[in-house]
Every structure is written in structure tokens, then in C-alpha cells.
Write a protein that holds these residues in place. Sequence first.
Motif, mmCIF file in Angstrom:
data_model
loop_
_atom_site.group_PDB
_atom_site.id
_atom_site.type_symbol
_atom_site.label_atom_id
_atom_site.label_comp_id
_atom_site.label_asym_id
_atom_site.label_seq_id
_atom_site.Cartn_x
_atom_site.Cartn_y
_atom_site.Cartn_z
ATOM 1 N N PHE A 60 9.756 1.065 0.941
ATOM 2 C CA PHE A 60 10.755 1.601 0.017
ATOM 3 C C PHE A 60 10.184 2.875 -0.568
ATOM 4 C CE2 PHE A 60 8.093 -1.114 -2.601
ATOM 5 C CZ PHE A 60 7.917 -0.394 -3.778
ATOM 6 N N THR A 61 11.071 3.723 -1.033
ATOM 7 C CA THR A 61 10.625 5.012 -1.567
ATOM 8 C C THR A 61 10.738 5.052 -3.083
ATOM 9 O OG1 THR A 61 12.808 6.012 -1.295
ATOM 10 C CG2 THR A 61 11.260 6.232 0.544
ATOM 11 N N ILE A 62 9.907 5.913 -3.672
ATOM 12 C CA ILE A 62 9.967 6.187 -5.103
ATOM 13 C C ILE A 62 10.154 7.687 -5.255
ATOM 14 C CG2 ILE A 62 8.789 6.022 -7.320
ATOM 15 C CD1 ILE A 62 7.035 3.821 -6.147
ATOM 16 N N ASN A 63 11.230 8.079 -5.909
ATOM 17 C CA ASN A 63 11.403 9.489 -6.264
ATOM 18 C C ASN A 63 10.476 9.808 -7.431
ATOM 19 O OD1 ASN A 63 13.798 9.010 -4.601
ATOM 20 N ND2 ASN A 63 14.501 11.008 -5.377
ATOM 21 N N ILE A 64 9.686 10.841 -7.295
ATOM 22 C CA ILE A 64 8.734 11.179 -8.353
ATOM 23 C C ILE A 64 8.839 12.665 -8.705
ATOM 24 C CG2 ILE A 64 7.107 9.328 -7.803
ATOM 25 C CD1 ILE A 64 5.457 11.352 -6.245
ATOM 26 N N ALA A 65 8.629 12.958 -9.966
ATOM 27 C CA ALA A 65 8.625 14.341 -10.463
ATOM 28 C C ALA A 65 7.186 14.694 -10.829
ATOM 29 C CB ALA A 65 9.560 14.492 -11.655
ATOM 30 N N SER A 124 11.639 17.299 -7.715
ATOM 31 C CA SER A 124 11.367 15.914 -7.328
ATOM 32 C C SER A 124 10.993 15.827 -5.854
ATOM 33 C CB SER A 124 12.601 15.044 -7.597
ATOM 34 O OG SER A 124 12.354 13.697 -7.242
ATOM 35 N N THR A 125 10.156 14.885 -5.552
ATOM 36 C CA THR A 125 9.773 14.566 -4.182
ATOM 37 C C THR A 125 9.684 13.050 -4.067
ATOM 38 O OG1 THR A 125 8.139 14.990 -2.434
ATOM 39 C CG2 THR A 125 7.298 14.721 -4.676
ATOM 40 N N THR A 126 9.237 12.543 -2.942
ATOM 41 C CA THR A 126 9.193 11.086 -2.758
ATOM 42 C C THR A 126 7.834 10.631 -2.244
ATOM 43 O OG1 THR A 126 10.044 11.215 -0.496
ATOM 44 C CG2 THR A 126 11.666 10.930 -2.258
ATOM 45 N N THR A 127 7.539 9.374 -2.548
ATOM 46 C CA THR A 127 6.406 8.684 -1.971
ATOM 47 C C THR A 127 6.885 7.331 -1.472
ATOM 48 O OG1 THR A 127 4.154 7.855 -2.351
ATOM 49 C CG2 THR A 127 5.701 7.659 -4.176
ATOM 50 N N ALA A 141 0.850 -1.200 0.000
ATOM 51 C CA ALA A 141 0.000 0.000 0.000
ATOM 52 C C ALA A 141 0.879 1.241 0.000
ATOM 53 C CB ALA A 141 -0.926 0.011 1.210
ATOM 54 N N PHE A 142 0.392 2.300 -0.625
ATOM 55 C CA PHE A 142 1.081 3.581 -0.538
ATOM 56 C C PHE A 142 0.862 4.177 0.839
ATOM 57 C CE2 PHE A 142 1.017 3.516 -5.225
ATOM 58 C CZ PHE A 142 2.302 4.004 -5.496
ATOM 59 N N ALA A 143 1.907 4.762 1.400
ATOM 60 C CA ALA A 143 1.771 5.486 2.661
ATOM 61 C C ALA A 143 1.186 6.856 2.346
ATOM 62 C CB ALA A 143 3.123 5.621 3.334
ATOM 63 N N THR A 144 0.038 7.138 2.904
ATOM 64 C CA THR A 144 -0.678 8.369 2.537
ATOM 65 C C THR A 144 -0.868 9.335 3.699
ATOM 66 O OG1 THR A 144 -2.799 7.255 2.938
ATOM 67 C CG2 THR A 144 -1.936 7.213 0.685
ATOM 68 N N GLY A 145 -0.519 8.914 4.906
ATOM 69 C CA GLY A 145 -0.786 9.786 6.051
ATOM 70 C C GLY A 145 0.372 10.686 6.407
ATOM 71 N N GLY A 146 0.047 11.883 6.916
ATOM 72 C CA GLY A 146 1.036 12.788 7.473
ATOM 73 C C GLY A 146 2.135 13.162 6.501
ATOM 74 N N ASP A 147 3.395 13.023 6.961
ATOM 75 C CA ASP A 147 4.555 13.409 6.156
ATOM 76 C C ASP A 147 4.857 12.418 5.034
ATOM 77 O OD1 ASP A 147 4.864 15.598 7.787
ATOM 78 O OD2 ASP A 147 6.330 14.626 9.098
ATOM 79 N N ALA A 148 4.121 11.297 4.993
ATOM 80 C CA ALA A 148 4.389 10.295 3.954
ATOM 81 C C ALA A 148 3.911 10.762 2.588
ATOM 82 C CB ALA A 148 3.711 8.978 4.313
ATOM 83 N N ALA A 149 2.945 11.648 2.552
ATOM 84 C CA ALA A 149 2.424 12.124 1.274
ATOM 85 C C ALA A 149 3.430 13.043 0.607
ATOM 86 C CB ALA A 149 1.106 12.860 1.484
ATOM 87 N N PRO A 150 3.629 12.914 -0.700
ATOM 88 C CA PRO A 150 4.560 13.804 -1.410
ATOM 89 C C PRO A 150 4.032 15.235 -1.464
ATOM 90 C CG PRO A 150 3.346 12.457 -2.964
ATOM 91 C CD PRO A 150 2.996 11.948 -1.603
ATOM 92 N N ASP A 151 4.956 16.157 -1.501
ATOM 93 C CA ASP A 151 4.591 17.566 -1.572
ATOM 94 C C ASP A 151 4.217 17.926 -3.001
ATOM 95 O OD1 ASP A 151 4.309 20.276 -1.394
ATOM 96 O OD2 ASP A 151 6.393 20.671 -0.782
ATOM 97 N N PRO A 152 2.954 18.272 -3.244
ATOM 98 C CA PRO A 152 2.540 18.571 -4.627
ATOM 99 C C PRO A 152 3.164 19.849 -5.168
ATOM 100 C CG PRO A 152 0.780 19.084 -3.099
ATOM 101 C CD PRO A 152 1.841 18.402 -2.301
ATOM 102 N N ASN A 153 3.688 20.675 -4.271
ATOM 103 C CA ASN A 153 4.281 21.937 -4.703
ATOM 104 C C ASN A 153 5.812 21.872 -4.748
ATOM 105 O OD1 ASN A 153 1.715 23.287 -4.833
ATOM 106 N ND2 ASN A 153 1.756 23.418 -2.587
ATOM 107 N N ALA A 154 6.347 20.661 -4.552
ATOM 108 C CA ALA A 154 7.805 20.533 -4.555
ATOM 109 C C ALA A 154 8.329 20.784 -5.958
ATOM 110 C CB ALA A 154 8.217 19.145 -4.088
#
Length: 247
Positions: A191-196, A135-138, A119-132
Amino acid sequence: MSSTNTVRTVRRRTLRVAAAALTAAAALTLTACSGSDAAGAKPAGRSDTGAAAAASNGAGNSAAAPGSDAQATPAAKADAKADAKTGAAGKQSGSAQGANGGRASSGVERCHTSGLKAAFATGGDAAPDPNAGGSTTTSVVLTNKGARACEIGGFPGVDLKSENGGERWSLARSSAKHGSITLRPGDSTDFTINIALTKEDKGFYQPAYADVTPPNDTKSITIAWPWGTLVDQRGATHPATFVNPIG
């Protein structure tokens, strides 16, 4: 002294000399016979120890064959025996190490897809910053849902899919090093995924699902993509969206 007495005295001395000569000749004959009949007999007053000592000191290299016990001194024999024991122990140790493959097995099997939940971690600081910017991470959380502990580590496979599944993006992997961890029943790792991320209406890719394949497995777990659009870099050599390892 009369001439008669003189003759008798000379005769007796001659007989004694002749007898002594015969005795000496007989003794020499017996000695020669004894030497030829007792082949290999050692000279009197010389022992094997003396011969070995002479050979080890270089006084008689032909006294014993090279490498024989007779050629070595008692100290050398003791050292040779000690070396032989050490060598035997080393061979046994090497055999045992080879049988165990150089390390002790933990006895824990690797984690299989059938025993994991993703499952994707969606709570709190786990959510990627949409304004980053850039690149950010999930994070993707993997939980051991089985009844036994399992070991996991390395790179998972992640394929992003569009809504109809027609457009797929197999994410590249980072160069990060990794180890392995043991998950007991109910334990989790991630594990993390770097996302743009992008808000542009051109050059974007909108995932709908992610197929997550655990390391060393071929079956995947499909989970919904909860985030927005990504910069479409499916053909890039060094994309900003890539996968990091577990462990």
C-alpha cells in the motif's frame, strides 16, 4: 244404443278415469317422498364437471366455495399447480441463499499481524523523490510469512513515532475504494502513503518509526522510517500525508 248400454259405457269410462287419477296421485306422492329422503342428490343428467364449468363461467357462483377445486377449470387447476411448484422452489432457493449469507465463502481466513512481515520499499523507483514539490509517495510491502494462504484488503493503520516515541502522528486515510486479495505463502502486496517531504528547518516533523496495523487487526508491526522530514500537518483537516488502501 239402448239406455242400459249407455249407462254401462259411461260407468266404465268413469272408473277408468278415476283409476288413472289415483295412479297419477300415487306417482306424485312417491316423487315427493324420494326428493325429501335423498337430500343432496344431484339432478339427473348433470355432473360435477358441468357444475364447475357453470361456476367458472359465472352461471352459478354459489355452486362452490371461492378458491375450491370445484370452482376452477382444468386449465386453471394446472396453472395453480405449476405456480405452487414454482413458489416452493423459490422458497427453497431463498432459504439456501439466506443460509449462505448471499455469497459463497472462499474458506480463506483474513491475514493476521502474526503472519505478516512489513517493510518500506526502498529500491529503485519505490523511493520517494526528495525534490518533489508538494507531495510524493512511499510504499509499504506486506508479505505472508505463514504456511497458509490468507485474505487481506482495506485500510491499514499507520502511526508515525518520534525517536523517543513521545510525539505520534496517526495518519489520515484517503477516500479511495478497495477490494481484497489472497496472499499465498511467500506472496506480497503493498500500500502507498502520500507524504509531503520538506527541507525547511521550521514546521517539520521527523519520524523515526512507523507502526503498521493490518486491516481488521489491533496488533501492529514497527518498522524504521527511512526518509527525511515531513511537513508537520498533524492538526490539519486535509493533510498532504495520508494512507491509501490495500487491494
